[in-house]
Design an enzyme around this catalytic site. Sequence first.
Site, PDB file in Angstrom:
ATOM      1  N   HIS A 165     -22.983 -49.183   4.760  1.00 40.38           N
ATOM      2  CA  HIS A 165     -24.226 -48.168   4.876  1.00 40.38           C
ATOM      3  C   HIS A 165     -25.484 -49.399   5.265  1.00 40.38           C
ATOM      4  O   HIS A 165     -26.515 -49.182   4.619  1.00 40.38           O
ATOM      5  CB  HIS A 165     -24.715 -47.307   3.972  1.00 40.38           C
ATOM      6  CG  HIS A 165     -25.678 -46.377   4.118  1.00 40.38           C
ATOM      7  ND1 HIS A 165     -27.048 -46.507   4.447  1.00 40.38           N
ATOM      8  CD2 HIS A 165     -25.440 -44.862   4.043  1.00 40.38           C
ATOM      9  CE1 HIS A 165     -27.583 -45.407   4.686  1.00 40.38           C
ATOM     10  NE2 HIS A 165     -26.726 -44.352   4.191  1.00 40.38           N
ATOM     11  N   GLU A 269     -24.629 -47.596  10.221  1.00 44.53           N
ATOM     12  CA  GLU A 269     -23.661 -47.845   9.341  1.00 44.53           C
ATOM     13  C   GLU A 269     -22.183 -47.628   9.917  1.00 44.53           C
ATOM     14  O   GLU A 269     -21.927 -46.898  10.794  1.00 44.53           O
ATOM     15  CB  GLU A 269     -23.704 -46.598   8.300  1.00 44.53           C
ATOM     16  CG  GLU A 269     -25.084 -46.386   7.954  1.00 44.53           C
ATOM     17  CD  GLU A 269     -25.429 -44.941   7.403  1.00 44.53           C
ATOM     18  OE1 GLU A 269     -26.719 -44.480   7.436  1.00 44.53           O
ATOM     19  OE2 GLU A 269     -24.575 -44.286   6.772  1.00 44.53           O
TER      20      GLU A 269
HETATM   21  O1  TA6 Z   1     -26.032 -42.416   6.046  1.00 44.54           O
HETATM   22  C1  TA6 Z   1     -26.831 -41.119   6.419  1.00 44.54           C
HETATM   23  C2  TA6 Z   1     -27.154 -40.325   4.980  1.00 44.54           C
HETATM   24  O2  TA6 Z   1     -26.142 -39.707   4.563  1.00 44.54           O
HETATM   25  C3  TA6 Z   1     -28.456 -39.745   4.879  1.00 44.54           C
HETATM   26  O3  TA6 Z   1     -28.000 -38.229   5.186  1.00 44.54           O
HETATM   27  C4  TA6 Z   1     -29.244 -39.980   4.076  1.00 44.54           C
HETATM   28  O4  TA6 Z   1     -29.368 -39.079   2.836  1.00 44.54           O
HETATM   29  C5  TA6 Z   1     -28.778 -41.287   3.757  1.00 44.54           C
HETATM   30  O5  TA6 Z   1     -27.449 -41.369   3.789  1.00 44.54           O
HETATM   31  C6  TA6 Z   1     -29.344 -41.935   2.199  1.00 44.54           C
HETATM   32  O6  TA6 Z   1     -28.408 -41.382   1.323  1.00 44.54           O
HETATM   33  P1  TA6 Z   1     -29.041 -41.696  -0.220  1.00 44.54           P
HETATM   34  O7  TA6 Z   1     -27.825 -41.086  -1.286  1.00 44.54           O
HETATM   35  O8  TA6 Z   1     -28.896 -43.268  -0.297  1.00 44.54           O
HETATM   36  O9  TA6 Z   1     -30.415 -41.192  -0.561  1.00 44.54           O
END
Ligand code: TA6
Length: 297
Positions: A165, A269
């Site tokens: 990510h 990601e």
């Molecule tokens: O990768 C995108 C995502 O799934 C978004 O929906 C956003 O929530 C982000 O990840 C961050 O997630 P987190 O759990 O680290 O706040």
Amino acid sequence: MNTTHQINPSEASASVSFGPGQGDLTRLDIRTPWSRAEVYLHGAHVTHFQKHDEPPLLFLSEASRFEARQPIRGGVPVIFPWFGPRQELPTHGFARLSEWVLDTVALASDGACQLAFRLPRLQEWATGRPYAVEYLVTVGRELRLDLKVVNESPRDPFEFEGCLHTYFTVGDIAALRVTGLEGTRYLDSLAAGAEKQESAASIAIGAEVDRLYVGTEAEVQILDPSLKRRIRVAKAGSRSTVVWNPWIAKSKRMPDFGDEEYQRMLCVESGNVGPDRIELAPGASHTLSVTLSSEPL
Ligand code: TA6
């Protein structure tokens, strides 16, 4: 107290030092002739990668937490064995919340420094499914990441989602372009997962974006005129690409993220998520590989 290991002392090509990082979490500082990196055992989380003549490649929030059982905001969170929210379970799985084990430190043939991590079997997250997770972090002229999952069951298949990510540093979110996704189907998380098709050859970011591009193995590039930098996200063993920026309102709702920081970061990601999730046959393994590099624009 920091402990420094010089790899190949004669050539002094790379060094790795251990020590307390933020929040007293154990951090590895890696130095190579071309670059510097930081990795926390917490989540096997790469929080910093920077070539000596460039701004950092990875974005790390100044408001990030550095606490056990909390995710670090920025760098490269390792998402496993599920992506996104799960009832009564942590969002994005438990790998990024766990303390990993560093097995080996070695020098690659090209002088890059390789660190091999392993996700320990934690009772807390016992799923009754025997699998092993190894993560190889290679620091050199570029940053290479290999996440290997092995289904150790002699009998049962093992299904999982995995994603690196990655948070990239950008000069100005409004000025950059993202290429490599034209014509690709995506599920728009801001529209209840509605399926759409990317029509833009180069994508501009001018509002909150949260898209899961599916069925794509393409290299993605971030063209950043304000830092005069082209970032390449090359991958193998991955059919999903997620593009995310929280923009203004969501940034304000995130306690571990600065209100203005959305202007200086973009997540691109690489993984296997949703329709691209992996099903491993008994005894089989899968490796997700990502190579992050940059050059002048
Ligand atoms: O990768 C995108 C995502 O799934 C978004 O929906 C956003 O929530 C982000 O990840 C961050 O997630 P987190 O759990 O680290 O706040």
